[in-house]
Motif scaffolding. Structure first.
Motif, PDB file in Angstrom:
ATOM      1  N   PRO A 778       0.835  -1.205   0.000  1.00 57.69           N
ATOM      2  CA  PRO A 778       0.000   0.000   0.000  1.00 57.69           C
ATOM      3  C   PRO A 778       0.872   1.259   0.000  1.00 57.69           C
ATOM      4  O   PRO A 778       1.959   1.283   0.588  1.00 57.69           O
ATOM      5  CB  PRO A 778      -0.789  -0.105   1.312  1.00 57.69           C
ATOM      6  N   ILE A 779       0.366   2.290  -0.649  1.00 58.41           N
ATOM      7  CA  ILE A 779       1.060   3.577  -0.697  1.00 58.41           C
ATOM      8  C   ILE A 779       0.058   4.687  -0.421  1.00 58.41           C
ATOM      9  O   ILE A 779      -1.154   4.489  -0.509  1.00 58.41           O
ATOM     10  CB  ILE A 779       1.747   3.811  -2.069  1.00 58.41           C
ATOM     11  N   ALA A 780       0.589   5.833  -0.068  1.00 57.63           N
ATOM     12  CA  ALA A 780      -0.273   6.991   0.208  1.00 57.63           C
ATOM     13  C   ALA A 780       0.516   8.260  -0.039  1.00 57.63           C
ATOM     14  O   ALA A 780       1.761   8.254  -0.008  1.00 57.63           O
ATOM     15  CB  ALA A 780      -0.791   6.956   1.642  1.00 57.63           C
ATOM     16  N   TYR A 781      -0.208   9.337  -0.265  1.00 54.69           N
ATOM     17  CA  TYR A 781       0.386  10.673  -0.278  1.00 54.69           C
ATOM     18  C   TYR A 781      -0.235  11.465   0.859  1.00 54.69           C
ATOM     19  O   TYR A 781      -1.415  11.310   1.180  1.00 54.69           O
ATOM     20  CB  TYR A 781       0.170  11.369  -1.623  1.00 54.69           C
ATOM     21  N   ALA A 782       0.597  12.299   1.497  1.00 48.44           N
ATOM     22  CA  ALA A 782       0.135  13.048   2.661  1.00 48.44           C
ATOM     23  C   ALA A 782       0.848  14.383   2.725  1.00 48.44           C
ATOM     24  O   ALA A 782       2.006  14.512   2.310  1.00 48.44           O
ATOM     25  CB  ALA A 782       0.403  12.256   3.940  1.00 48.44           C
ATOM     26  N   TRP A 783       0.151  15.375   3.284  1.00 46.85           N
ATOM     27  CA  TRP A 783       0.780  16.663   3.575  1.00 46.85           C
ATOM     28  C   TRP A 783       1.500  16.559   4.915  1.00 46.85           C
ATOM     29  O   TRP A 783       0.879  16.243   5.936  1.00 46.85           O
ATOM     30  CB  TRP A 783      -0.260  17.777   3.604  1.00 46.85           C
ATOM     31  N   LEU A 784       2.817  16.790   4.880  1.00 44.15           N
ATOM     32  CA  LEU A 784       3.651  16.662   6.074  1.00 44.15           C
ATOM     33  C   LEU A 784       4.684  17.777   6.102  1.00 44.15           C
ATOM     34  O   LEU A 784       4.968  18.402   5.065  1.00 44.15           O
ATOM     35  CB  LEU A 784       4.376  15.308   6.078  1.00 44.15           C
ATOM     36  N   PRO A 785       5.290  18.035   7.268  1.00 45.13           N
ATOM     37  CA  PRO A 785       6.385  19.007   7.310  1.00 45.13           C
ATOM     38  C   PRO A 785       7.510  18.603   6.371  1.00 45.13           C
ATOM     39  O   PRO A 785       7.775  17.410   6.168  1.00 45.13           O
ATOM     40  CB  PRO A 785       6.845  18.947   8.778  1.00 45.13           C
ATOM     41  N   ALA A 786       8.166  19.596   5.799  1.00 45.80           N
ATOM     42  CA  ALA A 786       9.254  19.319   4.856  1.00 45.80           C
ATOM     43  C   ALA A 786      10.395  18.558   5.512  1.00 45.80           C
ATOM     44  O   ALA A 786      11.207  17.926   4.824  1.00 45.80           O
ATOM     45  CB  ALA A 786       9.765  20.634   4.262  1.00 45.80           C
ATOM     46  N   SER A 787      10.460  18.589   6.836  1.00 41.75           N
ATOM     47  CA  SER A 787      11.519  17.863   7.551  1.00 41.75           C
ATOM     48  C   SER A 787      11.348  16.349   7.471  1.00 41.75           C
ATOM     49  O   SER A 787      12.275  15.601   7.794  1.00 41.75           O
ATOM     50  CB  SER A 787      11.529  18.288   9.017  1.00 41.75           C
ATOM     51  N   ALA A 788      10.163  15.883   7.046  1.00 40.61           N
ATOM     52  CA  ALA A 788       9.924  14.452   6.912  1.00 40.61           C
ATOM     53  C   ALA A 788      10.516  13.965   5.587  1.00 40.61           C
ATOM     54  O   ALA A 788       9.835  13.847   4.577  1.00 40.61           O
ATOM     55  CB  ALA A 788       8.431  14.150   6.982  1.00 40.61           C
ATOM     56  N   THR A 789      11.797  13.699   5.588  1.00 39.31           N
ATOM     57  CA  THR A 789      12.528  13.296   4.392  1.00 39.31           C
ATOM     58  C   THR A 789      12.468  11.779   4.217  1.00 39.31           C
ATOM     59  O   THR A 789      12.079  11.054   5.143  1.00 39.31           O
ATOM     60  CB  THR A 789      13.985  13.755   4.492  1.00 39.31           C
ATOM     61  N   PRO A 790      12.819  11.268   3.033  1.00 36.01           N
ATOM     62  CA  PRO A 790      12.783   9.814   2.806  1.00 36.01           C
ATOM     63  C   PRO A 790      13.488   9.035   3.903  1.00 36.01           C
ATOM     64  O   PRO A 790      14.578   9.384   4.346  1.00 36.01           O
ATOM     65  CB  PRO A 790      13.472   9.668   1.453  1.00 36.01           C
ATOM     66  N   GLY A 791      12.806   7.987   4.354  1.00 36.93           N
ATOM     67  CA  GLY A 791      13.312   7.177   5.451  1.00 36.93           C
ATOM     68  C   GLY A 791      12.684   7.501   6.791  1.00 36.93           C
ATOM     69  O   GLY A 791      12.797   6.719   7.740  1.00 36.93           O
ATOM     70  N   THR A 792      11.989   8.633   6.888  1.00 40.82           N
ATOM     71  CA  THR A 792      11.375   9.041   8.149  1.00 40.82           C
ATOM     72  C   THR A 792      10.188   8.134   8.484  1.00 40.82           C
ATOM     73  O   THR A 792       9.287   7.963   7.662  1.00 40.82           O
ATOM     74  CB  THR A 792      10.883  10.499   8.073  1.00 40.82           C
ATOM     75  N   PRO A 793      10.150   7.555   9.677  1.00 39.84           N
ATOM     76  CA  PRO A 793       8.987   6.737  10.063  1.00 39.84           C
ATOM     77  C   PRO A 793       7.823   7.619  10.502  1.00 39.84           C
ATOM     78  O   PRO A 793       8.009   8.637  11.172  1.00 39.84           O
ATOM     79  CB  PRO A 793       9.522   5.909  11.230  1.00 39.84           C
ATOM     80  N   VAL A 794       6.617   7.247  10.119  1.00 43.68           N
ATOM     81  CA  VAL A 794       5.401   7.948  10.529  1.00 43.68           C
ATOM     82  C   VAL A 794       4.354   6.905  10.871  1.00 43.68           C
ATOM     83  O   VAL A 794       4.555   5.701  10.662  1.00 43.68           O
ATOM     84  CB  VAL A 794       4.869   8.886   9.419  1.00 43.68           C
ATOM     85  N   GLU A 795       3.219   7.371  11.398  1.00 36.58           N
ATOM     86  CA  GLU A 795       2.081   6.492  11.650  1.00 36.58           C
ATOM     87  C   GLU A 795       0.822   7.144  11.104  1.00 36.58           C
ATOM     88  O   GLU A 795       0.627   8.358  11.222  1.00 36.58           O
ATOM     89  CB  GLU A 795       1.915   6.228  13.146  1.00 36.58           C
ATOM     90  N   ILE A 796      -0.022   6.318  10.512  1.00 32.79           N
ATOM     91  CA  ILE A 796      -1.312   6.769  10.002  1.00 32.79           C
ATOM     92  C   ILE A 796      -2.390   6.182  10.898  1.00 32.79           C
ATOM     93  O   ILE A 796      -2.404   4.967  11.155  1.00 32.79           O
ATOM     94  CB  ILE A 796      -1.536   6.301   8.553  1.00 32.79           C
ATOM     95  N   LYS A 797      -3.291   7.020  11.408  1.00 37.81           N
ATOM     96  CA  LYS A 797      -4.374   6.496  12.226  1.00 37.81           C
ATOM     97  C   LYS A 797      -5.526   6.078  11.329  1.00 37.81           C
ATOM     98  O   LYS A 797      -6.179   6.914  10.687  1.00 37.81           O
ATOM     99  CB  LYS A 797      -4.858   7.519  13.258  1.00 37.81           C
ATOM    100  N   TYR A 798      -5.769   4.795  11.276  1.00 37.56           N
ATOM    101  CA  TYR A 798      -6.818   4.216  10.438  1.00 37.56           C
ATOM    102  C   TYR A 798      -7.889   3.656  11.366  1.00 37.56           C
ATOM    103  O   TYR A 798      -7.668   2.662  12.057  1.00 37.56           O
ATOM    104  CB  TYR A 798      -6.219   3.128   9.556  1.00 37.56           C
ATOM    105  N   PHE A 799      -9.047   4.312  11.432  1.00 34.28           N
ATOM    106  CA  PHE A 799     -10.079   4.000  12.407  1.00 34.28           C
ATOM    107  C   PHE A 799      -9.461   4.050  13.812  1.00 34.28           C
ATOM    108  O   PHE A 799      -8.993   5.088  14.230  1.00 34.28           O
ATOM    109  CB  PHE A 799     -10.740   2.652  12.095  1.00 34.28           C
ATOM    110  N   ASP A 800      -9.403   2.914  14.526  1.00 36.68           N
ATOM    111  CA  ASP A 800      -8.903   2.956  15.904  1.00 36.68           C
ATOM    112  C   ASP A 800      -7.519   2.329  16.055  1.00 36.68           C
ATOM    113  O   ASP A 800      -7.107   1.991  17.161  1.00 36.68           O
ATOM    114  CB  ASP A 800      -9.882   2.254  16.847  1.00 36.68           C
ATOM    115  N   ARG A 801      -6.792   2.172  14.956  1.00 31.55           N
ATOM    116  CA  ARG A 801      -5.458   1.590  15.069  1.00 31.55           C
ATOM    117  C   ARG A 801      -4.436   2.430  14.315  1.00 31.55           C
ATOM    118  O   ARG A 801      -4.779   3.188  13.410  1.00 31.55           O
ATOM    119  CB  ARG A 801      -5.441   0.147  14.562  1.00 31.55           C
ATOM    120  N   MET A 802      -3.198   2.283  14.710  1.00 33.74           N
ATOM    121  CA  MET A 802      -2.102   3.010  14.088  1.00 33.74           C
ATOM    122  C   MET A 802      -1.403   2.110  13.073  1.00 33.74           C
ATOM    123  O   MET A 802      -1.075   0.959  13.366  1.00 33.74           O
ATOM    124  CB  MET A 802      -1.107   3.485  15.139  1.00 33.74           C
TER     125      MET A 802
END
Length: 822
Positions: A778-802
């Motif tokens: 799965p892939i996604a596009y998101a608006w994030l701070p420019a400091s989030a460069t390739p390799g940066t880990p993030v979490e997406i909240k999907y319903f009640d889970r991360m």
């Protein structure tokens, strides 16, 4: 003497009063507000509105409107009396489906900056002691929601606007809109003519009649909605006084289309569970001097329509078991085909604006945006989902408006999937390939009346041929709704390895020509238009502040002839408004008379070249070039571009030849493994290539460099709209960025609008998402701070889970662009 324009606002309800306040705050002091009713209680929807303000929804824009309403009304009072009571909001679930939806809604709240928490039944009962916790599964608590006292706010706003020079005049019915030379000059009223440079219709459910006076057809339907007051409840005795009215959160029981609010020691109960009740303006009661209990917008209560809702209300709130309904009414509100407001200027009469189908919840936000449009030329909040010109002609037909608005009423509290199509009316607009698509088992979704194949059932038989690395994982029920992962995987696979046919007909096409066409397009777009005949240019339309108002494709078919692919009717309206007055540019919407097939894949040339005597080689038709040619004797315009990232062409022809073109290509492609492919595969493939979708991934709130389309800006070409605003900006100056993400577990597919967390804190939101069949993740596009460069880990909240994800370099597939240029 003031030099600001003379503005007449028609309607002194919550929208008109807010607009007068916003305009005078910006220094426009020649503002007149007219209303047919007495002031301040005019008798329109505002006068009886229950005033529940829930801020959160799937639309970022609508949430921003509501947030501003809360902010503005919180700081507003009328002689010390409140205009907004921040009691909070509580939406409860009695089904598992609704509870899941409340988790999704809490995600929207986080994405848009509204505090909210999903809590259990006991906590719900603590927040709202009238609730029976044994009947609910949980609820969403949003502490900054609350009650707006609409009629009081109108009074306070009017006083403030009057202190700055505005004039309010009641008992004045508008009977005509004066025009001269295509521009508004004033309004005719029962008390004489009022001159104006700008007229704004804020007449609520009377808006359609007022719009017609200016020759504007508004897709708006007045409908009645039931509201009752109970008698005094012992459980509320002594909790509230007349000044405060309420302390418990406003309550929604959406599983039964109900809502509740306190009125001191009584409850108000509203219901959308009844049959739709369209209202003709001629059926409204004649009232001399509206009162809180009697006004034109309050129709007689029909108790039989409320009976079932009352039983459900009594089950949820035991305090109602011995209560009685003291009074009720059927209140009139405005509904539209898609449930959104109507904002914009008449296409025929310059200076005639509308701000209609706006409820109290969004009133201050809409008024601010309209004031910004009038004074500054742009709204800081993007408006494409509210622009009155978003509708195509068929969507403004009276029968269409009535049917779709009625259905919106029925579904107002339903749990709706982002892909969920309307069930009726259907088959309003079909491409010439429609019969063949049905033969192939196409599953159609719908947009603006167009039937659009999402995938083809005939391709299910090919699923067994999928290589192991192309076989998708199973999906959860929500992301798998209106989707067939295996079939879509087949269509993506064949596009990447063989060849596929895509119906691109619904994309709007404009024909722009004439001796002034080149200069006209050059001044509106970010790209260089003065290229050789046959050039195709991906370019942007910006607003004056450098925001992306659209991305378009311009093909130069002749010295004075261009075909322009746009994003919809809003773009058509934009181009029409800016036509030079000397007739040097002609503009025509050719969508209905033409059709388009996207022929894409590594074997696309093997399919097309044997059918044509024209040269479809790489040298004969290079990337981003077009030419007129023949395929199997059919005259076509072929443009070598691809939004799936593969070799091929958009092939256009007249609608009369469309079915023949489809048949020829499909039959000739059998030996090459051709498939018909739909929008689901298209969306997956375009995201793999990092291609943006305007209105979803980028809007006027984003500049080209933030959105990753700065390559389409040519500031050295000369003046164009938005050029000056971009001075000093480039990719190195951005503080936020549209960012590519890959999902770490390889199987969790999100759908859009989910919040994204960086280092544990909310930092942005998802725009588009899909399963990448080429990469198997799965892939996604998101608006994030420019400091989030390739390799940066993030979490997406999907319903009640991360869901864990990682920022990735883009594009994910074929970054060297070798496949598309072969």
């Amino acid at each position: 003497m003031s030099t600001t324009p003379r503005v007449v606002i028609i309607g002194a309800g919550i929208v008109g009063a807010n607009l007068a306040d916003e305009l005078t705050e910006r220094g426009w002091d020649r503002v007149t507000v007219l209303d047919q009713g007495p002031l301040p209680l005019t008798g329109g929807s505002t006068s009886h509105a229950p005033g529940l303000v829930y801020q959160t929804g799937p639309s970022k824009t609508m949430t921003a409107f509501a947030q501003y309403t809360v902010e503005k009304f919180t700081g507003l009072d009328a002689d010390g009396a409140w205009c907004f009571n921040r009691v909070g909001g509580l939406e409860i679930a009695t089904t598992a489906e609704r509870l899941a939806d409340l988790h999704r809604k809490q995600g929207w709240a986080t994405s848009w900056g509204v505090p909210g928490e999903v809590v259990g039944p006991q906590e719900c009962a603590k927040l709202h002691p009238l609730l029976d916790p044994d009947r609910i599964l949980g609820g969403l608590h949003t502490p900054t929601d609350g009650l707006a006292k609409a009629s009081r706010a109108v009074d306070a706003l009017a006083r403030r606007a009057q202190a700055r020079g505005a004039r309010f005049q009641g008992g004045t019915r508008v009977v005509g809109v004066r025009q001269s030379g295509g521009r508004v000059t004033g309004v005719e009223t029962t008390r004489g003519e009022v001159p104006a440079d700008i007229v704004v219709c804020c007449a609520g459910f009377w808006g359609r009649a007022v719009g017609a006076m200016a020759g504007m057809n508004l897709p708006l339907l007045p409908m009645a909605h039931q509201y009752v007051h109970t008698g005094p409840l012992p459980e509320l005795a002594g909790r509230n006084d007349e000044h405060g009215e309420a302390r418990m959160p406003i309550l929604r029981h959406q599983d039964r289309d109900l809502y509740f609010r306190e009125h001191v020691d009584r409850l108000g109960v509203g219901s959308y569970a009844h049959r739709p009740m369209p209202v003709g303006l001629e059926d409204l009661p004649r009232v001399d001097g509206p009162t809180e209990a009697s006004m034109p917008s309050m129709l007689p209560f029909t108790g039989e329509d409320f009976a079932e809702s009352w039983e459900y209300a009594r089950r949820l709130l035991p305090a109602l078991e011995t209560a009685r309904i003291e009074d009720g009414f059927n209140g009139v509100f405005s509904f539209t085909p898609d449930g959104g407001p109507l904002i914009g200027e008449s296409p025929e009469t310059a200076g005639f604006w509308i701000a209609e189908a706006v409820w109290v919840t969004h009133s201050a936000g809409v008024a601010r945006s309209v004031a910004q449009l009038l004074v500054d030329g742009r709204s800081e909040v993007e408006l494409h989902g509210c622009d009155v010109h978003r509708f195509d002609e068929i969507e403004t037909a009276e029968a269409y408006v009535e049917e779709t608005a009625r259905q919106n009423f029925i579904e107002i509290y339903d749990v709706k999937h982002p892909l969920q199509p309307r069930l009726s009316p259907r088959d309003l607009r079909v491409s010439p390939f429609h019969a063949r698509q049905k033969e192939l088992g196409a599953v159609f979704l719908e947009a603006h009346g167009w039937e659009r194949p999402h995938w083809y059932g005939a391709n299910a038989a090919l699923a067994k041929e999928l290589p192991m690395d192309w076989r998708p994982p199973s999906r959860d029920a929500w992301s798998g709704m209106f989707h067939d992962p295996s079939v879509v995987a087949v269509e993506a696979w064949r596009t990447r390895t063989a060849v596929a046919l895509y119906d691109m007909t619904p994309l709007k096409r404009l024909e722009i020509g004439g001796p002034g066409a080149l200069a006209y397009l050059d001044g509106l777009t970010t790209g260089k238009m003065d290229k050789s005949v046959g050039a195709v240019t991906y370019t942007l339309l910006l607003d004056a502040a450098g925001g992306v108002r659209s991305d378009i494709t311009v093909a130069r078919l002749g010295e004075q002839e261009f075909q322009v692919g746009v994003n919809g009717n809003i773009d058509l309206d934009y181009f029409r408004r800016r036509l030079p007055g000397d007739g040097s540019v002609q503009l025509r919407d050719v969508t209905g008379g033409t059709c388009c097939i996207g022929v894409w894949g590594p074997l696309a040339r093997d399919l097309v070249q044997p059918l044509s005597r024209d040269d479809f080689s790489h040298e004969g038709l290079k990337f981003f070039r077009c030419k007129r040619a023949h395929i199997a004797g059919i005259p076509v315009t072929a443009m070598r571009l691809s939004y799936v990232g593969e070799l091929g062409w958009e092939v256009y022809t007249s609608a009369e030849y469309g079915r023949r073109l489809w048949d020829v290509l499909y039959e000739a492609g059998r030996g090459l493994g051709v498939v018909a492919a739909g929008r689901a595969a298209f969306n997956s493939l375009r995201l793999e290539k990092g291609y943006r979708a305007w209105g979803t991934d980028m809007t006027t709130e984003h500049d080209p460099y933030e959105a990753g389309v700065g390559f389409a800006v040519r500031p050295d070409k000369g003046p164009f709209v938005g050029r000056d605003a971009l001075a000093g900006r480039d990719e190195s100056t951005v503080t936020r960025r549209l960012t590519c993400l890959t999902v770490d577990d390889g199987r969790s597919v999100v759908l859009g609008s989910e919040p994204v967390f960086l280092d544990g804190d909310p930092a942005g939101y998802v725009t588009s998402a899909a399963f990448s069949h080429t990469l198997g993740t799965p892939i996604a596009y998101a608006w994030l701070p420019a400091s989030a460069t390739p390799g940066t880990p993030v979490e997406i909240k999907y319903f009640d889970r991360m869901v864990r994800a990682t920022v990735a370099a883009e594009p994910l597939v074929d970054p060297e662009m070798k496949r598309i240029r072969r």
